[in-house]
Design an enzyme around this catalytic site. Structure first.
Site, PDB file in Angstrom:
ATOM      1  CD  GLN A   9     -20.953   2.828 -29.186  1.00 23.84           C
ATOM      2  OE1 GLN A   9     -20.571   3.975 -29.059  1.00 23.84           O
ATOM      3  NE2 GLN A   9     -21.951   2.498 -29.988  1.00 23.84           N
ATOM      4  CB  SER A  89     -13.469   5.643 -27.813  1.00 19.99           C
ATOM      5  OG  SER A  89     -14.440   6.327 -28.566  1.00 19.99           O
ATOM      6  CG  LEU A  90     -18.277   5.709 -23.677  1.00 14.65           C
ATOM      7  CD1 LEU A  90     -19.010   7.044 -23.561  1.00 14.65           C
ATOM      8  CD2 LEU A  90     -19.247   4.552 -23.856  1.00 14.65           C
ATOM      9  NE  ARG A 114     -17.808  10.673 -27.030  1.00 14.61           N
ATOM     10  CZ  ARG A 114     -17.494   9.452 -27.435  1.00 14.61           C
ATOM     11  NH1 ARG A 114     -18.366   8.457 -27.275  1.00 14.61           N
ATOM     12  NH2 ARG A 114     -16.330   9.200 -28.011  1.00 14.61           N
ATOM     13  CG  HIS A 198     -12.902   8.036 -32.852  1.00 14.59           C
ATOM     14  ND1 HIS A 198     -12.840   9.013 -31.870  1.00 14.59           N
ATOM     15  CD2 HIS A 198     -13.431   6.935 -32.264  1.00 14.59           C
ATOM     16  CE1 HIS A 198     -13.311   8.507 -30.747  1.00 14.59           C
ATOM     17  NE2 HIS A 198     -13.689   7.265 -30.955  1.00 14.59           N
ATOM     18  CD  GLN A 247     -12.866  10.595 -27.353  1.00 17.71           C
ATOM     19  OE1 GLN A 247     -14.034  10.452 -27.698  1.00 17.71           O
ATOM     20  NE2 GLN A 247     -12.445  10.314 -26.137  1.00 17.71           N
TER      21      GLN A 247
END
Length: 316
Positions: A9, A89-90, A114, A198, A247
């Site tokens: 992101q 991440s993403l 998500r 996170h 995650q």
């Protein structure tokens, strides 16, 4: 050896994916299928904006995944060899797609869920994130522990040496930011995000995602995915599923992932995504790495020779 890497992101931009969709019928079909699955014209938002709508988490995450997956398919069609994947991440969802562990359709639905789960996991205004520059991880971990007297405060991203992101409750992150400045941080930059990603404050999103993930079939990946939660090469379907859930509430150990990939023999890193983000981080982690970026289809034609030898890797 070659590895594919994917940004998360923040890499979105108006106009992304437009060139590839306009230049290839298979890509146009993928855009139509994406819109049908989501029940909204996501592809038009990618192509035309408006930017403020594209920045909304519920749009940003599926949009970046869509754009990254298109490039994965373009790379496959070009026959570009790779022996591992990783995503920030993403970006880990695109890495899993590239590694062949789940279908595009299932991962798109999962990313959409998500995004919605993360958007609503924490009441607006109660969480915060900040990037801390030029303190080491031990210093920042100690700062987060001290700031936890004000609430939840943890390391969200170990991006590269000198760049670490913290996350948690607003007052705790503010205290940590103040402590970091006193400890000599070059800069502390508040991030414009919709929640404390996170961190343990995403536990509600983790539970919501788990319900959807339970109904999706994964298979063992064709190449290892170096995962965010521990930086380790992962192939087993059950492990990939578990780590996607972990995650959400754990640190993104990007620096550890790249160091482990380098240790395992990967020297060539090709970033696929809307904007060049993680290639710069990789050069700071392993300066001898070769990095390239593909954000548009024509860039595939000009890729340097990045070693087309046998791409199998012994990763333990």
């Amino acid at each position: 050896m070659n590895a594919l890497v994917f940004p998360g992101q923040g890499s979105q931009k108006v106009g992304m994916a437009k060139a590839i969709v306009e230049s290839a019928s298979w890509a146009a079909e993928m855009a139509d299928r994406t819109d049908q699955i989501l029940g909204r014209p996501l592809s038009a938002l990618c192509f035309e904006g408006p930017e403020n709508a594209l920045k909304e988490t519920t749009n940003t995450q599926p949009a970046i995944f869509f754009a990254s997956a298109l490039l994965v398919d373009a790379i496959r069609r070009a026959g570009f060899p790779f022996g591992a994947t990783a995503g920030h991440s993403l970006g880990e969802y695109a890495a899993i797609y590239a590694a062949g562990a789940a279908s595009y359709e299932d991962l798109l639905r999962l990313v959409d869920e998500r995004a919605r789960a993360m958007e609503t996991a924490c009441p607006s205004g109660t969480g915060a994130m900040a990037a801390v520059m030029m303190l080491n991880r031990e210093q920042i971990e100690a700062i987060c522990e001290e700031a936890s007297t004000e609430g939840v405060c943890v390391v969200a991203n170990y991006n590269c040496p000198g760049q670490i992101v913290i996350s948690g409750e607003r007052d705790a992150v503010a205290k940590a930011s103040e402590l970091a400045r006193k400890k000599g941080a070059r800069r502390v930059i508040p991030l414009e995000v919709s929640g404390p990603f996170h961190s343990p404050l995403m536990s509600g999103a983790r539970e919501r995602l788990a319900r959807v993930l339970g109904g999706i079939d994964f298979v063992d990946s064709r190449v290892p995915v170096y995962t965010n939660v521990d930086g380790e090469p992962t192939i087993k379907a059950a492990d990939l599923k578990r780590k996607l859930l972990d995650q959400l509430t754990s640190s993104v150990r990007w620096e550890d992932s790249i160091q482990r990939m380098h240790q395992d023999g990967f020297r060539n890193f090709l970033e696929l995504g809307p904007s060049k983000v993680v290639a710069g981080l990789i050069k700071k982690i392993v300066p001898d790495a070769n990095t390239s970026f593909v954000g548009e289809p024509q860039a595939i034609l000009s890729l340097p020779s990045m070693g087309c030898e046998n791409q199998s890797a012994s990763v333990g």
